[in-house]
Design a protein around this motif. Structure first.
Motif, short mmCIF file in Angstrom:
data_model
loop_
_atom_site.label_atom_id
_atom_site.label_comp_id
_atom_site.label_asym_id
_atom_site.label_seq_id
_atom_site.Cartn_x
_atom_site.Cartn_y
_atom_site.Cartn_z
N THR A 257 63.47 32.75 32.40
CA THR A 257 64.47 31.94 33.08
C THR A 257 65.55 32.83 33.68
N ILE B 202 63.22 24.79 37.14
CA ILE B 202 63.81 25.85 36.32
C ILE B 202 64.94 25.32 35.46
N GLY C 277 64.56 25.46 31.49
CA GLY C 277 64.87 26.71 30.82
C GLY C 277 66.36 26.94 30.70
N TRP C 278 67.09 26.71 31.80
CA TRP C 278 68.54 26.92 31.77
C TRP C 278 69.22 25.97 30.80
#
Length: 737
Positions: A322, A355, A358-359
């Motif tokens: 990530t 994404i 993941g963050w």
């Protein structure tokens, strides 16, 4: 339907009604422009930049502690200050204290997702500072008091008319803002005055170069340069992952970031600043006065690097990737679900798109990631779009697995083998376990057919499935075949003297138990082209449990497939796969689920059915052994994972060689995505995504045979169109049924 499911469904329906049109238009425009930009620069050159960018990020994250030390030394040598903040509270405390010491009143900001992450605006406003976002999209969101809906375009969900109404209501301008030009001019003048009067300018930093202490700002508006250069104090805020070794490593990112984000060859502004001593005096023609920017004033620069969970992510083998993210938004633009609902559904506290899982898992925690994680269907288009090749679907799957393990299953009395919670996945909810173990369901359904099909179609059964499992009653269920493909194959005498190839046809779960006709067609086509074909006794690939985040179950399935197929590969057989999602498992996900040597052998020896037929024809196979199309029309839709593997052209080429007139869909996703389209809260979204495909094929379906290469695509097209859908291999069947 549970209360939580109903609320999710209501939220999605609301977003489809209120924000979807604008999100679709903008994200699809960006995505199409990205394809054009990649084609213009050349696929090989683009891939070279992607490979180099990933190498740099891998190295930078590995060396991160050292790079932070080098950055500190460079910034301080330049006359600036570097502060590494442990978390959001620490960062906000540092910045608010700094502004108080400066006796500042007004602050202007350029676009920064990191300041969104730490809620900097709220912290500054709470302490009495006057804060203005100067990026037009961020300004719109600030005035509307909303969260961004996209990493790159925070206000993509709003139409010009909505923005006009907002500005006229909030600012009461002297004349109507009835055009984009008037809106932009109003914002430029309004924000220009705020920048001129500001005591402190705050920016983000797309990249931080450790060797020189320089920062790179990538924007399409000139506001970031102004925020950095006009106020006497400049504060740059960035995550620690933004550091790269030097300006030498900036090149591939400069090439990739705008091309990936919006399809631009280069950004409007790529600003390289080495504050405070080497920041240039820039002429912005303020009030017709040239040379704006006071080089005689002593400037103050502070670089605030944010940890906020990143060090833990760096040490997490699964979330580490990530940190390679350069915040381009390509994963969102390429995602069919995001294109329909945007980041206000497909996103967390700060980050949006693929994404974001993941963050948000790394920064906010699993509870936040859980709110939107299931919107990732694992189609893997984002992997090809990502400029640093992050395996975003795998990150989503890992997070889903971790979420599952924290759940109370609530079905301890369930006795069906394969659905009972085991020690490794005891927390997986019932619905996910049901879909993840569909192979068990299919075995039972096939063994008891046709009774199972009759019972499942009753109103009582459908209501129960919707209430207990969340399977939408509007969705047609699969019809199980009493005779499986393996049983049919075992009953035949299909020996071929001196075969040109020997093939082990992989019987995926749907082909074996539900859509056996395509499996039979594949056998007959391969035999017609001189192949000896066997259908081995092998279980499911693990795709179904993996899609539900059941990684341990998927790994056991992969091990079973490996044990069954490797002896065939060792004996010189080619493995041929009908379902693209299973071939994607063999080629991609098995790299993570199996030892490297086993994955490489399965990957190297496996082929998609039309890819294999193409190879046979190219190497002397008799095209006359297959029925010709005689100019008949075909409307063809390629499965998502067939596209990401780069295999769709084989089907088109084979059909055209046989004389078919092929209309290939340019719509990337049908919207079904395996079990996703069955789930009650996602049914409306699934159908909304499929609408574009239906529009393209609705006229053609009256004159052409509709074919699709994946099970999900066939199911969705059957629900969208009145005509039935077939697999392309069925058109090649020399016998037909």
């Amino acid at each position: 339907m549970s209360e939580s499911t109903r609320l999710d469904a209501d939220r999605i329906r609301t977003l489809l009604e209120t924000e979807s049109d604008e999100i679709k238009e903008n994200t699809r425009l960006f995505n199409a422009a990205r394809y054009d930009a990649v084609e213009a620069v050349g696929a090989d050159a683009h891939e070279g930049y992607r490979t180099r960018a990933r190498e740099i990020k891998e190295e930078s994250i590995e060396r991160l502690p050292d790079l932070i030390r080098r950055t500190r030394a460079a910034v301080e040598a330049n006359g600036g200050t570097l502060y590494v903040a442990d978390d959001a509270e620490d960062a906000n405390r540092y910045i608010t204290t700094l502004l108080a010491d400066k006796e500042a009143n007004s602050v202007v900001k350029s676009k920064s997702m990191t300041t969104e992450e730490i809620d900097l605006n709220e912290a500054l406003e709470t302490d009495g500072f006057d804060v203005w976002e100067t990026d037009l999209g961020e300004f719109v969101i600030q005035v509307a008091e909303e969260a961004p809906s996209h990493i790159v375009g925070p206000s993509l969900h709003k139409s010009r008319e909505e923005i006009t109404e907002l500005f006229e209501r909030e600012f009461d301008p002297d004349e109507p803002l009835d055009s984009a030009q008037k809106l932009t001019a109003f914002a430029r003048e309004f924000l220009g005055e705020r920048i001129d009067e500001a005591d402190v300018g705050i920016t983000g930093a797309n990249f931080v170069m450790a060797e020189s202490g320089s920062i790179a700002l990538v924007t399409n508006e000139g506001n970031a340069r102004k925020c950095a250069s006009i106020p006497d104090t400049h504060v740059a805020v960035a995550g620690i992952e933004k550091i790269i070794p030097s300006i030498v490593e900036l090149e591939p990112f400069a090439e990739l970031i705008s091309r990936s984000a919006t399809g631009q060859d280069v950004p409007q502004y790529l600003s390289l600043l080495t504050p405070p001593v080497d920041t240039p005096t820039i002429d912005f023609d303020r009030n017709d006065e040239p040379g704006f920017g006071n080089s005689d004033t002593e400037r103050d620069f502070h670089l605030v690097l944010i940890d906020n969970g990143r060090t833990a992510m760096r040490q997490d083998d699964e979330l580490r990737e990530t940190l390679y993210c350069i915040r381009c938004g390509a994963c969102a633009n390429s995602c069919a679900n995001f294109q329909s609902v945007g980041g206000h559904a497909f996103g967390g506290e700060t980050y949006t798109g693929g994404i974001a899982t993941g963050w948000e898992a790394g920064i906010e925690g699993l509870d936040v990631a859980e709110e939107f994680n299931d919107l990732c269907t694992g189609c893997s288009r984002c992997v090809n779009a990502c400029p640093v090749k992050i395996d975003i679907p795998w990150i989503n799957t890992v997070v889903r697995d971790r979420i599952n393990r924290g759940k109370d299953p609530g079905f301890d009395d369930l006795l069906v083998d394969g659905l009972v919670p085991d020690e490794e996945e005891s927390g997986t909810p019932l619905r996910k376990r049901f879909f993840g173990n569909f192979e068990t369901v299919a075995k039972i359904g096939s063994a008891t057919a046709p009774l199972s099909n009759i019972v499942a179609s009753t109103g009582v059964a459908r209501r129960a499935m919707e209430s207990v499992l969340g399977v939408d009653a509007r969705r047609d269920l699969p019809t199980f075949e009493r005779t499986t493909l393996r049983e049919w194959a075992d009953s035949r005498d299909s020996r071929i003297e001196e075969p040109v190839r020997r093939v082990a046809l992989y019987p995926d779960v749907y082909t074996n138990y539900v859509r056996t006709e395509r499996g039979k067609a594949a056998v007959r086509v391969l035999e017609a082209l001189g192949c000896e074909v066997v259908v081995p006794n092998v279980g499911g690939s693990g795709r179904a449990p993996l899609s539900q985040g059941m990684i341990a179950t998927a790994q056991r399935k992969a091990a079973g497939v490996s044990e069954s197929l490797l002896p065939y590969l060792d004996a010189g057989y080619d493995v041929v796969v009908i379902e693209p999602s299973d071939l994607a498992m063999f080629r991609r996900e098995y790299e993570k689920l199996l030892p490297a040597e086993k994955h490489e052998r399965i990957d190297g020896g496996s082929y998609e059915i039309l890819e294999f037929v193409y190879g046979l024809l190219e190497n002397g196979g008799d095209v006359d052994a297959l029925p010709g199309g005689d100019g008949a029309g075909v409307a063809y839709h390629s499965h998502c994972q067939q596209r990401t593997l780069g295999l769709e052209s084989y089907t088109e080429t084979v059909l055209e060689r046989l004389g078919y007139d092929v209309l290939a869909s340019d719509v990337e996703c049908c919207g079904m995505a395996g079990s996703f389209g069955y789930k009650s809260e996602y049914y409306d979204l699934s159908m909304d995504v499929g609408e574009a495909l239906a529009k393209q094929f609705e006229t053609a379906a009256d004159e052409r045979t509709v074919v699709a290469s994946g099970t999900s695509c066939m199911e969705q097209l059957d629900s969208l169109l009145s005509s039935g859908t077939r697999h392309p291999i069925e058109l090649l069947d020399p016998v037909g049924e």
